[in-house]
Design an enzyme around this catalytic site. Structure first.
Site, short mmCIF file in Angstrom:
data_model
loop_
_atom_site.label_atom_id
_atom_site.label_comp_id
_atom_site.label_asym_id
_atom_site.label_seq_id
_atom_site.Cartn_x
_atom_site.Cartn_y
_atom_site.Cartn_z
N THR A 52 19.34 -5.10 -14.40
CA THR A 52 19.60 -4.25 -13.24
C THR A 52 18.40 -4.19 -12.31
OG1 THR A 52 18.89 -2.32 -14.54
CG2 THR A 52 21.25 -2.81 -14.50
N LYS A 87 28.42 -7.95 -16.11
CA LYS A 87 27.47 -8.97 -16.60
C LYS A 87 27.78 -9.35 -18.05
CE LYS A 87 24.01 -6.28 -15.17
NZ LYS A 87 24.64 -5.42 -14.17
N THR A 88 28.01 -8.36 -18.90
CA THR A 88 28.37 -8.65 -20.29
C THR A 88 29.73 -9.33 -20.37
OG1 THR A 88 27.12 -6.70 -21.02
CG2 THR A 88 28.69 -7.64 -22.58
N ASP A 122 20.68 -8.45 -22.84
CA ASP A 122 20.91 -7.41 -21.84
C ASP A 122 19.58 -6.73 -21.50
OD1 ASP A 122 22.35 -5.89 -20.08
OD2 ASP A 122 23.15 -4.52 -21.59
N ARG A 148 33.22 -0.01 -14.49
CA ARG A 148 32.99 0.88 -15.63
C ARG A 148 33.32 2.32 -15.26
NH1 ARG A 148 27.25 0.15 -17.79
NH2 ARG A 148 28.15 -1.82 -18.49
#
Length: 352
Positions: A175, A81-82, A126, A234
């Protein structure tokens, strides 16, 4: 440059080859981790459907000479997302200001951020679902009318002043999209879910990272790491680092082959499905103590000594994705595959 505060400013056009100063702001890591992020949409691995939609928006926006519409990304953590926010800022040649929902505690905090935005800037928030409701209300006119209303004074003498904002784009990431209010969701021009990566895409991500980090590898080793990465980029990058550490410290070689990868992952407690120790504790507890279920969430969390929200939001989704666990109206139940995994992999053959 990225400033060390709860708002970070990322200038567009940062090349993955370019060296920048170490990043000190919370939530964003070091130079190496920053360089591993793709800087353009084309560099993002996979996500073909998502990239097609974003290219369409960017192309039409540039043709009309307008700012990009507001975008909301949602899905499990660690899926990009980032990264999409940074890539979008580079694509439209704008500055990206980064903050998070928990960092915005008062209306004045958000007002200060919004009034400092310049034309065509992107504001990335975020965990946007964690913005307090009273603060969230400032975003409504800001997103729709490019203005905010500030109340000056108290009581009968209070006055409302409307400040006009420069045209900007809000990119939200969450999320837990269910915790975002309906009025907030409706103000986004695009709501895009990011799902787990496939194994092939994870291998490509790992190959790119291995080149940037100067890691010598065998393709089978990266496939093994990708297979155990829970479909999350990640996690895959974190496991690659630890396997590299294992190869250099335990067996004193800089080359990672499949056997080295497997041994390193086993040392970390990652099995061939990508399950970690707490995942196995959950399966073992349901099978051993409750005969495969059903068992309530609070009871299960207490049995494995974990926070209830952590079990529900972090571990359960992956166990369900693997087909090992089911949620029912009566509680959590092991599937047939989950029972077999508990028996064969966890060594519970004596407990029937």
């Amino acid at each position: 440059m990225i400033e060390s505060s709860h708002i970070s400013s990322v200038k567009s056009g940062i090349s993955k080859k370019k060296r920048v100063k170490p990043i000190e702001s919370s939530g964003v890591a070091t130079v190496i981790e920053q360089s591993i992020r793709p800087s353009t949409i084309d560099e993002i691995v996979g996500r073909d459907s998502e990239k097609k939609k974003l290219r369409m928006m960017i192309s039409s926006t540039k043709r009309r000479g307008e700012v990009l519409d507001h975008i909301l990304f949602y899905g499990p953590p660690g899926l990009g997302k980032t990264t999409f926010a940074i890539a979008l800022a580079n694509e439209i040649n704008s500055s990206l200001r980064i903050t998070s929902g928990p960092a915005i505690e008062r209306q004045g905090d958000l007002a200060a951020i919004l009034t400092n935005l310049k034309a065509n800037d992107i504001l990335f928030i975020d965990e946007i679902h964690r913005i307090p409701r009273v603060v969230e209300e400032i975003l409504y006119p800001a997103m729709e009318d490019r203005a905010i209303d500030i109340v000056m004074g108290k009581g009968p003498s209070a006055k409302t002043i409307r400040l006009t904002l420069e045209p900007f784009t809000l990119i939200g990431a969450t999320t837990q999209i269910g915790k975002i209010s309906s009025p907030m969701r409706d103000r986004f021009g695009l709501i895009q879910r990011l799902d787990y990566f496939g194994e092939e895409d994870l291998v490509l991500i790992l190959k790119r990272a291995a080149v940037l980090w100067d890691i010598a590898y065998d393709s089978d080793a990266l496939t093994e790491v990708a297979k155990r990465s829970r479909g999350t980029a990640r996690v895959a990058l974190r496991l690659l680092k630890r396997v590299r550490d294992f190869a250099e410290s335990e067996i004193l070689k800089s080359f990672i082959d499949r056997e080295t990868a497997i041994r390193g992952l086993e040392l970390l407690g990652i099995d061939d499905l990508g399950l970690e120790e707490i995942d196995r504790k959950i399966l073992a507890s349901i099978y051993n103590n409750y005969g495969g279920g059903p068992v309530g969430l609070s009871t299960l969390a207490a049995a494995v000594s974990e926070d209830l929200n952590t079990v529900e939001s972090v571990y359960e989704p992956f166990l369900m994705k693997c087909g090992l666990l089911q949620r029912t109206s009566r509680g959590r139940v092991l599937t047939e595959k989950g029972m077999r995994h508990a028996i064969e992999i966890l060594g519970l053959t004596s407990i029937i």
